[in-house]
Design a protein around this motif. Sequence first.
Motif, short mmCIF file in Angstrom:
data_model
loop_
_atom_site.label_atom_id
_atom_site.label_comp_id
_atom_site.label_asym_id
_atom_site.label_seq_id
_atom_site.Cartn_x
_atom_site.Cartn_y
_atom_site.Cartn_z
N ARG A 179 0.79 -1.21 -0.07
CA ARG A 179 0.20 -0.05 0.01
C ARG A 179 0.87 1.22 -0.14
O ARG A 179 1.93 1.40 0.89
CB ARG A 179 -1.16 0.05 1.31
CG ARG A 179 -2.01 -1.21 1.16
CD ARG A 179 -3.12 -0.92 2.28
NE ARG A 179 -2.53 -0.79 3.56
CZ ARG A 179 -3.22 -0.34 4.48
NH1 ARG A 179 -4.67 -0.10 4.51
NH2 ARG A 179 -2.52 -0.24 5.84
N SER A 180 0.50 2.11 -0.83
CA SER A 180 1.19 3.53 -1.12
C SER A 180 0.75 4.45 0.07
O SER A 180 -0.39 4.14 0.51
CB SER A 180 1.03 4.00 -2.45
OG SER A 180 1.57 5.43 -2.57
N LYS A 181 1.72 5.40 0.37
CA LYS A 181 1.17 6.51 1.09
C LYS A 181 -0.17 7.10 0.56
O LYS A 181 -0.14 6.96 -0.76
CB LYS A 181 2.02 7.66 1.11
CG LYS A 181 3.68 7.30 1.62
CD LYS A 181 4.80 8.34 1.54
CE LYS A 181 6.04 7.91 1.80
NZ LYS A 181 7.21 8.90 1.43
N PRO A 182 -1.16 7.31 1.18
CA PRO A 182 -0.96 7.65 2.71
C PRO A 182 -1.35 6.79 3.66
O PRO A 182 -1.33 6.79 4.88
CB PRO A 182 -2.39 8.66 2.73
CG PRO A 182 -3.16 8.25 1.47
CD PRO A 182 -2.32 7.79 0.48
N ALA A 183 -1.34 5.41 3.07
CA ALA A 183 -1.32 4.15 4.07
C ALA A 183 0.01 4.28 4.98
O ALA A 183 1.16 4.73 4.34
CB ALA A 183 -1.37 2.94 3.32
N PRO A 184 0.13 3.83 6.14
CA PRO A 184 1.26 4.23 7.18
C PRO A 184 2.26 2.95 6.81
O PRO A 184 3.21 3.09 7.45
CB PRO A 184 0.43 3.90 8.45
CG PRO A 184 -0.65 2.83 8.03
CD PRO A 184 -1.08 3.25 6.77
N ASP A 185 1.99 1.81 6.01
CA ASP A 185 2.78 0.80 5.84
C ASP A 185 4.20 1.22 5.82
O ASP A 185 5.24 0.31 6.48
CB ASP A 185 2.32 -0.19 4.60
CG ASP A 185 0.99 -0.52 4.72
OD1 ASP A 185 -0.07 0.45 5.33
OD2 ASP A 185 0.61 -1.55 4.32
N ILE A 186 4.62 2.17 4.81
CA ILE A 186 5.98 2.32 4.73
C ILE A 186 6.62 2.87 5.69
O ILE A 186 7.80 2.49 6.03
CB ILE A 186 6.22 3.19 3.33
CG1 ILE A 186 7.69 2.93 2.91
CG2 ILE A 186 5.71 4.63 3.80
CD1 ILE A 186 7.63 3.47 1.45
N PHE A 187 6.22 3.80 6.56
CA PHE A 187 6.82 4.02 7.58
C PHE A 187 6.74 3.18 9.03
O PHE A 187 7.99 3.38 9.82
CB PHE A 187 6.00 5.41 8.12
CG PHE A 187 6.22 6.49 7.23
CD1 PHE A 187 7.55 6.90 6.71
CD2 PHE A 187 5.09 7.56 6.73
CE1 PHE A 187 7.76 8.03 6.00
CE2 PHE A 187 5.35 8.68 5.75
CZ PHE A 187 6.56 8.73 5.55
N LEU A 188 5.87 2.33 9.18
CA LEU A 188 6.04 1.38 10.03
C LEU A 188 6.86 0.25 9.83
O LEU A 188 7.56 0.11 10.72
CB LEU A 188 4.54 0.63 10.05
CG LEU A 188 3.22 1.34 10.49
CD1 LEU A 188 2.13 0.75 10.48
CD2 LEU A 188 3.29 1.80 12.18
N LYS A 189 7.43 0.04 8.61
CA LYS A 189 8.17 -1.15 8.27
C LYS A 189 9.66 -0.43 8.49
O LYS A 189 10.57 -0.94 8.92
CB LYS A 189 8.22 -1.20 6.64
CG LYS A 189 8.90 -2.38 6.23
CD LYS A 189 8.66 -2.64 4.73
CE LYS A 189 9.62 -3.81 4.15
NZ LYS A 189 9.32 -5.06 4.74
N ALA A 190 9.76 1.19 8.14
CA ALA A 190 10.83 1.72 8.35
C ALA A 190 11.30 2.02 9.74
O ALA A 190 12.31 1.62 10.39
CB ALA A 190 11.00 3.18 7.79
N ALA A 191 10.31 2.40 10.69
CA ALA A 191 10.51 2.12 11.97
C ALA A 191 11.08 0.71 12.70
O ALA A 191 11.90 0.83 13.54
CB ALA A 191 9.10 2.69 12.89
#
Length: 259
Positions: A179-191
Amino acid sequence: MQDIEKRQMVQTDIGPVCLSDAEFAEYALKSALSKTPAPFSGVIFDMDGVIFDSEREVLSAWQAVAAKHQIPNIEEVIVACLGTNFQATRKTFDDYYGADFPFDQYEDEMREIFYRRYDENHGLPLKKGVKGLLLDLKSRDVPVALATSTREEVVRRELKDADIIDYFDALICGDMVKRSKPAPDIFLKAAEAISIAPTDGFVIEDSYNGIRAAHAAALRPIMVPDLKAPDEEMKAKTEVILPDLDVVRTYFDAIDVKL
């Protein structure tokens, strides 16, 4: 003839005030620090529009394609696509221009223009303050991740060409999440990749979709606006809004860092 100092109207606590860039930076920093920000233990960067001044380059390339093919309202469409991955960008174009819009053909033309200019200019221009902030975080052993909607192959090339790839402990790219931004997936994975709790990490973003994603991930968004100025939604979803990465660096220096 002496250059006229650039000034802008800023809504302050005492009403609208006309400030120079330096005065605005000072005001934004004081306002941010007045909120008594909590310490942090990691930083996640967006790439386009935050590290590289690339969004203007993409817009310029699309404007050339639009002029050639008489595509209307291209600026509005590109701004709507900021922060999203390839699939989401394609959908936005389809929504604006219809399913029969030859997106692949025009996108190929845009990329040809973009990368011709990229090669001519020996890479992308860095945004103000990038290297100083990355070096400062590295020297203090603060874990740093990149979370960008751009594909990994492109990300690695651009970071290597700019000689900054080694500053990042993790790269999370658009083709690594469903899922692309604005979904939170990419930031949760980065954290997760840099082993920080979301509430202990800042995200530096320029786009509306990026701020929405960081907010949804319960991270602490810092907006450094690029092509689109913040509205009331962005003000509500960010911890602070700062004018450039030099001011972000000063802001971080004023906060105790958890190591």
